[in-house]
Design a protein around this motif. Structure first.
Motif, PDB file in Angstrom:
ATOM      1  N   UNK A 304     -95.475   0.595 -19.770  1.00 11.07           N
ATOM      2  CA  UNK A 304     -96.836   0.319 -20.243  1.00 11.07           C
ATOM      3  C   UNK A 304     -97.903   0.836 -19.282  1.00 11.07           C
ATOM      4  N   UNK A 305     -97.746   2.077 -18.855  1.00  9.27           N
ATOM      5  CA  UNK A 305     -98.765   2.701 -18.027  1.00  9.27           C
ATOM      6  C   UNK A 305     -98.792   2.248 -16.586  1.00  9.27           C
ATOM      7  N   UNK A 306     -97.710   1.617 -16.125  1.00 13.65           N
ATOM      8  CA  UNK A 306     -97.617   1.165 -14.737  1.00 13.65           C
ATOM      9  C   UNK A 306     -96.300   1.624 -14.128  1.00 13.65           C
ATOM     10  N   UNK A 307     -96.359   2.003 -12.852  1.00 12.81           N
ATOM     11  CA  UNK A 307     -95.188   2.449 -12.113  1.00 12.81           C
ATOM     12  C   UNK A 307     -94.722   1.300 -11.226  1.00 12.81           C
ATOM     13  N   UNK A 308     -93.521   0.816 -11.495  1.00  8.62           N
ATOM     14  CA  UNK A 308     -92.950  -0.268 -10.700  1.00  8.62           C
ATOM     15  C   UNK A 308     -91.871   0.302  -9.791  1.00  8.62           C
ATOM     16  N   UNK A 309     -91.896  -0.101  -8.526  1.00 12.41           N
ATOM     17  CA  UNK A 309     -90.882   0.389  -7.599  1.00 12.41           C
ATOM     18  C   UNK A 309     -90.630  -0.667  -6.535  1.00 12.41           C
ATOM     19  N   UNK A 310     -89.511  -0.504  -5.848  1.00 14.03           N
ATOM     20  CA  UNK A 310     -89.185  -1.398  -4.742  1.00 14.03           C
ATOM     21  C   UNK A 310     -88.616  -0.559  -3.609  1.00 14.03           C
ATOM     22  N   UNK A 311     -89.161  -0.772  -2.436  1.00 15.45           N
ATOM     23  CA  UNK A 311     -88.675  -0.055  -1.263  1.00 15.45           C
ATOM     24  C   UNK A 311     -87.348  -0.657  -0.801  1.00 15.45           C
ATOM     25  N   UNK A 312     -86.663   0.070   0.043  1.00 16.31           N
ATOM     26  CA  UNK A 312     -85.383  -0.397   0.561  1.00 16.31           C
ATOM     27  C   UNK A 312     -85.523  -1.662   1.398  1.00 16.31           C
ATOM     28  N   UNK A 313     -86.731  -1.919   1.903  1.00 14.50           N
ATOM     29  CA  UNK A 313     -86.952  -3.128   2.706  1.00 14.50           C
ATOM     30  C   UNK A 313     -87.336  -4.334   1.859  1.00 14.50           C
ATOM     31  N   UNK A 314     -87.324  -4.197   0.514  1.00  8.66           N
ATOM     32  CA  UNK A 314     -87.592  -5.321  -0.368  1.00  8.66           C
ATOM     33  C   UNK A 314     -89.031  -5.478  -0.810  1.00  8.66           C
ATOM     34  N   UNK A 315     -89.920  -4.556  -0.396  1.00  8.43           N
ATOM     35  CA  UNK A 315     -91.327  -4.626  -0.793  1.00  8.43           C
ATOM     36  C   UNK A 315     -91.502  -3.916  -2.141  1.00  8.43           C
ATOM     37  N   UNK A 316     -91.922  -4.666  -3.144  1.00  5.92           N
ATOM     38  CA  UNK A 316     -92.118  -4.110  -4.478  1.00  5.92           C
ATOM     39  C   UNK A 316     -93.596  -3.822  -4.713  1.00  5.92           C
ATOM     40  N   UNK A 317     -93.867  -2.929  -5.667  1.00  6.72           N
ATOM     41  CA  UNK A 317     -95.252  -2.577  -5.940  1.00  6.72           C
ATOM     42  C   UNK A 317     -95.427  -2.156  -7.387  1.00  6.72           C
ATOM     43  N   UNK A 318     -96.681  -2.163  -7.808  1.00  2.00           N
ATOM     44  CA  UNK A 318     -97.087  -1.709  -9.134  1.00  2.00           C
ATOM     45  C   UNK A 318     -98.276  -0.779  -8.962  1.00  2.00           C
TER      46      UNK A 318
END
Length: 403
Positions: A304-318
């Motif tokens: 829905x027009x958002x990029x969700x990701x999670x770094x290897x250290x557990x920090x997620x973002x949108x």
């Protein structure tokens, strides 16, 4: 024949990580919503694929046997277990030769191992054809072993090889016969580990054309799937550190392609480029570049027009897909993370390397919906099919959902 509920390859249809299903579990644990748990012979980092009434996955046993298993999706009973090869080549201790995920069209199953063993199996486990790409093209010289999964589209099987040795290429194989259809060189100017790619391509459909999008060797490019012609290329994706390998795969949605330039130790970056380009794309083709939220191993997800990701250290973002603007960032895990997120029912499912899952609303505002502990080591991305999650951990293979 595939059905809407099938999950036929790594990260589901077209490799984008999104299930169309709405009735999927939100919460689970070892005691809740656990349909079944089955031990597996050997180990592997490959993900399960689900087609019809069966689940398929690969594994490597202690004696270096390369196995393909078919399991009943309702009970977890093993329908058949076929050894299609044997061997072991150097790889990082996080994985082994059973890292690439199979792919199926509902009539056949194609499997690839880090040894170069590539095979087509009928759904009863009989081998239709088999070849070994390492014997044909030489060893794969990466720092951590082979990782990309094969991709299937319109009767063609696509395999990529990007490494520090000679003969980096993209190739198409006749899925029915195993014969080469085309093979295109992909030896770019990256240096040392920058040449290595463990990334699986995606099938991208946009603007009336379907193409194979490949990331690695400090470049993102697209290929005509019928001819192998490179339709476009965006280079210049080097990183300011010596570990320039590409692990996360590309993703796409709404005419925008997103790729990660090695986020090792959070020192890489994420880029977005408008789809539909032709030829050598200039640097200004990037819609945006984000230097703060880039992964190393997990592949991002677009919903829905958002990029969700999670770094290897557990920090997620949108991030906003069109602008790259950060909507939120939150530490979801203290565990290390190698698993790529998946989505269903308006939710994003993030899983740590200990099999612990945090479910968030697919929204520009962070809303945690559930936290589901397993505390079992995994580097395998789950599959979603028929109202269940299928998760591989060192403890075994689990089906999560109603019995």
């Amino acid at each position: 024949m595939l059905h809407g509920a099938d999950w036929p390859c790594w990260r589901g249809k077209d490799g984008l990580g999104i299930s169309p299903e709405k009735d999927v579990p939100l919460e689970w644990s070892r005691d809740k919503n656990m349909a079944w748990l089955r031990p597996l012979p050997g180990k592997g980092a490959s993900s399960p694929v689900v087609v019809g009434d069966r689940v398929y996955l690969t594994s490597q046993t202690e004696d270096h046997g390369l196995h393909v298993l078919a399991m009943d999706r309702a009970s977890g009973a093993i329908a058949w277990d076929i050894e299609v090869g044997r061997g072991r080549l150097p790889s990082h201790n996080l994985h082994n030769m059973a890292t690439p995920t199979p792919v199926s069209d509902g009539k056949h199953l194609w499997v690839l191992f880090g040894t170069g063993d590539l095979a087509c199996l009928a759904m009863d486990g009989s081998v239709v054809w088999r070849r070994n790409l390492v014997k044909e093209f030489g060893p794969v010289k990466t720092n951590h072993g082979y990782g990309p999964s094969p991709v299937l589209e319109d009767g063609r099987l696509f395999v990529v090889r990007m490494h520090q040795g000679p003969d980096s290429h993209v190739m198409a194989i006749d899925a029915a016969t195993g014969k080469d259809l085309w093979k295109k060189d992909r030896s770019f100017a990256a240096k040392d580990e920058g040449k290595d790619s463990y990334s699986t391509p995606i099938v991208h459909r946009w603007g009336g054309r379907t193409e194979l999008v490949v990331a690695g060797a400090e470049a993102l490019d697209g290929y005509d799937m019928a001819t192998g012609e490179r339709t476009w290329k965006l280079g210049g994706l080097g990183v300011p550190h010596p570990y320039g390998r590409t692990i996360a795969g590309p993703v796409a949605s709404e005419g925008v392609l997103v790729a990660v330039a090695s986020g090792f130790q959070n020192r890489g970056y994420t880029i977005a480029v408008k789809a539909g380009g032709k030829g050598e794309l200039p640097p200004e083709s990037r819609l945006w570049t984000s230097t703060r939220f880039s992964t190393d191993c997990p592949t991002p997800l677009i919903v829905d027009g958002m990029v969700f990701s999670v770094r290897d250290d557990g920090m997620a973002s949108c991030l906003d897909l069109k602008t790259g603007e950060a909507r939120w960032q939150e530490r979801l895990f203290t565990d290390n993370v190698k698993v790529s997120p998946v989505a269903a029912a308006g939710r994003v499912y993030f899983m740590s390397g200990q099999g612990n899952t945090v479910v968030v609303k697919a929204s520009s505002k962070l809303e945690i919906l559930a936290t589901n502990p397993l505390n079992e080591y995994t580097v395998s991305t789950p599959a979603i099919s028929g109202g269940r999650f299928y998760i591989r951990t060192e403890a075994g293979f689990r089906s999560l959902g109603p019995r």
